[in-house]
Structure formats: structure tokens, C-alpha cells
Design an enzyme around this catalytic site. Structure first.
Site, mmCIF file in Angstrom:
data_model
loop_
_atom_site.group_PDB
_atom_site.id
_atom_site.type_symbol
_atom_site.label_atom_id
_atom_site.label_comp_id
_atom_site.label_asym_id
_atom_site.label_seq_id
_atom_site.Cartn_x
_atom_site.Cartn_y
_atom_site.Cartn_z
ATOM 1 N N VAL A 4 -9.570 -0.008 2.894
ATOM 2 C CA VAL A 4 -10.163 0.226 4.208
ATOM 3 C C VAL A 4 -9.133 -0.112 5.286
ATOM 4 O O VAL A 4 -8.602 -1.234 5.308
ATOM 5 C CB VAL A 4 -11.416 -0.643 4.427
ATOM 6 C CG1 VAL A 4 -12.033 -0.346 5.789
ATOM 7 C CG2 VAL A 4 -12.446 -0.408 3.326
ATOM 8 N N THR A 26 -8.857 2.340 8.711
ATOM 9 C CA THR A 26 -9.339 2.896 9.987
ATOM 10 C C THR A 26 -10.582 2.169 10.508
ATOM 11 O O THR A 26 -10.658 1.841 11.698
ATOM 12 C CB THR A 26 -9.648 4.400 9.806
ATOM 13 O OG1 THR A 26 -8.472 5.030 9.267
ATOM 14 C CG2 THR A 26 -9.992 5.060 11.121
ATOM 15 N N SER A 58 -12.805 4.362 4.758
ATOM 16 C CA SER A 58 -13.419 4.449 6.095
ATOM 17 C C SER A 58 -14.248 5.715 6.276
ATOM 18 O O SER A 58 -13.858 6.787 5.793
ATOM 19 C CB SER A 58 -12.337 4.416 7.176
ATOM 20 O OG SER A 58 -11.670 3.187 7.130
ATOM 21 N N ASP A 90 0.845 -1.197 0.000
ATOM 22 C CA ASP A 90 0.000 0.000 0.000
ATOM 23 C C ASP A 90 0.884 1.252 0.000
ATOM 24 O O ASP A 90 1.823 1.352 0.804
ATOM 25 C CB ASP A 90 -0.883 -0.050 1.262
ATOM 26 C CG ASP A 90 -2.021 0.950 1.233
ATOM 27 O OD1 ASP A 90 -2.418 1.371 0.128
ATOM 28 O OD2 ASP A 90 -2.526 1.286 2.320
ATOM 29 N N GLY A 140 -8.143 8.099 6.879
ATOM 30 C CA GLY A 140 -8.247 8.255 8.330
ATOM 31 C C GLY A 140 -9.636 8.670 8.782
ATOM 32 O O GLY A 140 -10.618 8.490 8.062
HETATM 33 P P1 13P Z 1 -8.836 4.598 5.613
HETATM 34 O O1 13P Z 1 -8.014 4.390 6.825
HETATM 35 O O2 13P Z 1 -9.483 5.936 5.564
HETATM 36 O O3 13P Z 1 -9.835 3.489 5.420
HETATM 37 O O4 13P Z 1 -7.876 4.569 4.339
HETATM 38 C C1 13P Z 1 -7.211 3.379 4.000
HETATM 39 C C2 13P Z 1 -6.444 3.523 2.739
HETATM 40 O O5 13P Z 1 -6.833 4.205 1.819
HETATM 41 C C3 13P Z 1 -5.179 2.781 2.631
HETATM 42 O O6 13P Z 1 -4.513 3.024 1.429
#
Ligand code: 13P
Length: 294
Positions: free
Chosen positions: A231, A233, A211, A82, A179
Site C-alpha cells: 500500500v 497511494t 490502494s 520495493d 496508483g
Molecule cells: P499502490 O500505490 O497502488 O498502493 O501500490 C503500492 C505498491 O504496490 C508498491 O509496490
């Protein structure tokens, strides 16, 4: 089955659904995520970034473990780097056996993003795996990013970007952010922009910052052509909430039980999400078997 992300996302793009990519930072999370997918006959993407690898998801242990789980799984499983921040991080992930790498040069000038994304896409393809890049920029919810369209993905630039880089999936900026959003805030997504991007690119599109987006937004994003939803958070939060509740109900509960509660909560969260984004029942012959009995 341990597969690359192109395989998973090309199918999702063809059939109009999205696949979860869950930041899974330890064995329990990865197992919960993969088991949830297996029980619902869904493809799944397990991922983590370099920050998470430096804290908890140490790749020396995590990569062989996830690979072993994936190879035994009855559904396609991809392991994705990621937000790869550098060439070194991408090369390291490829050498370790990740099956997709994301190169994130989205905060750099356009030409530099093209150059870096092309190099990583070429290396990934030469190694039999796939590559995601980001154009426009998905920032941080805490900074209020995502609320102005300045960072949104430009359609014409996206067409040129994909042509020049050869990436297999494109992360687009349409109003989400990474986040936790401020309490009560639900992001406003630019579905018109998404429709234009999908019509122009016709390829797998990725939504980061899944999230806190709200079910309605997520449903509409999938209908509008998003094929991968990141996803992190919300998955952590599902575990935290269940652990707190357990501690409150049973203050003397032990480590073993707390970890099991966390794993079960993540599994339930992922199953609910899979049903929301429609990747369930993509890997079962059941419907066909029932049909043949009639
Ligand atoms: P969130 O923590 O907002 O779900 O984002 C995760 C993300 O996009 C990881 O690349």
C-alpha cells in the site's frame, strides 16, 4: 525486532492472514507505521523503492533510522526493497541491511525473469535475508493495466518459477494495478486465479497495488491466500487529506503541527488496515494470560 520477510510471511501463510507493506518515505511515516503495528501487536513491513530513495527516502539516513526503530519495536518489522529493478539495486539493499529484497523482472521475458530472480534470491539467502519476485505483471492504474487478463500470473508457469528461483514470496497479478484508479472504478479481481495459484504454490503470495481496491476485495484476497499487501497511494492520501483539512481549518497552522497531523493520520490509516487484513494480536500473550486467570 528486526526480522526478514520470510519469517513474517511464513507465519501469515500458516495462520491465514495478511501483513501490510507500506511505502514509508520519511521518518514520520516509518514511525507512524511501526507504532500502529506495535499498538495492535501486528507484524509490519516498511518499504520503499529506488525512485522514492532518490527523492525523499535517502537510504543513508532512512535505513539506519528504520533499523533502530525496528530493533526497539515489540513486534516483527521488516525493511523491504520495493520493486528492485536491477542486480545493483538488490546488492546495494542487501549491503545496506534491508531484510528483504524484491527483484522485479516481471516485464522481461520469462526466462530472463527466472534468471534474475534466482540470482537475487541466492544472494539474499546467502546474506540471511529473504526475497520476493513478481510473475505476471502488475502495471499502472492510470494506464488501465489490470483490466485485461493478459498480464495475470499463469499457474503452471508460477509453479516452475518458484521451483527454479527459490524465492520466498511471489507477487501475483490478478487484477490490481499501482496508483490511483479513475474516479469510481473499483478493480475486478480474479479470485478463481488466486485460488488456483494458492492451491498450486501453498506459499506466501503478495498483492501489489493495494490502494483503491475496496474493502470487500481486500477481505476476499486475504481469505483467498494473499499474505502481503503493498500500500502506497492510499497511505499518502490519508496524510494529504488530513493536512488539507488542517490547513483549511487553521490557515496559520505551522510546519510542526502539519507534520504531526500527517503522522497521526497515517497511523490511524494503518491501524484500520491492519484490522481489515487480520494481522492484529499476533504478538501478544494477553489471551493466554486471561485464560490462565480463569
Ligand atoms: P499502490 O500505490 O497502488 O498502493 O501500490 C503500492 C505498491 O504496490 C508498491 O509496490
Amino acid at each position: 525486532m528486526y526480522v526478514n520477510m520470510k519469517y513474517i510471511l511464513d507465519n501469515a501463510n500458516r495462520d491465514g492472514y495478511a501483513v501490510m507493506a507500506v511505502n514509508s518515505v520519511n521518518m514520520e511515516m516509518a514511525r507512524a507505521v511501526i507504532e500502529a503495528a506495535e499498538e495492535l501487536h501486528s507484524p509490519i513491513i516498511v518499504q520503499f523503492g529506488v525512485g522514492q530513495m532518490s527523492k525523499l527516502a535517502h537510504p543513508d539516513q532512512m535505513v539506519p533510522m528504520i533499523r533502530a526503530m525496528a530493533e526497539k519495536a515489540s513486534v516483527p518489522v521488516c525493511l523491504n526493497l520495493d520493486h528492485g529493478p536491477s542486480l545493483q539495486a538488490a546488492v546495494d539493499a542487501i549491503q545496506r541491511g534491508f531484510t528483504n529484497v524484491m527483484i522485479d523482472a516481471s516485464s522481461l521475458p520469462y526466462e530472463e525473469n527466472v534468471k534474475r530472480s534466482r540470482i537475487v534470491a541466492d544472494l539474499a539467502h546467502a546474506s540471511g535475508i529473504s526475497c520476493e519476485a513478481e510473475l505476471g505483471h502488475v502495471g499502472q492504474a492510470a494506464d488501465g493495466d489490470g483490466r485485461t487478463s493478459d498480464m495475470y500470473t499463469n499457474v503452471e508457469q508460477a509453479v516452475d518459477f518458484v521451483k527454479q528461483t527459490g524465492v520466498d514470496a511471489l507477487a501475483v497479478a490478478i487484477g490490481t494495478a499501482h496508483g490511483k484508479y479513475p474516479a469510481g472504478y473499483v478493480p475486478v479481481l480474479d479470485f478463481e486465479r488466486l485460488a488456483e495459484l494458492k492451491a498450486a504454490l501453498k506459499m506466501p503470495l503478495v498483492l501489489h497495488g493495494g490502494s483503491g481496491s475496496g474493502e470487500e476485495n481486500i477481505r476476499k484476497a486475504v481469505a483467498g491466500g494473499i499474505n502481503k499487501i503493498n500500500v502506497c497511494t492510499d497511505a499518502f492520501h490519508a496524510a494529504e487529506k488530513a493536512m488539507k483539512a488542517k490547513w483549511e481549518a487553521e490557515p496559520n497552522t505551522d510546519y510542526l503541527n502539519i507534520m504531526m497531523v500527517a503522522e497521526a493520520a497515517i497511523k490511524k490509516f494503518v491501524k484500520d488496515y491492519i484490522l481489515l487484513i487480520g494481522s492484529n494480536d499476533r504478538y501478544t500473550f494477553e489471551a493466554a494470560d486471561n485464560g490462565s486467570k480463569e
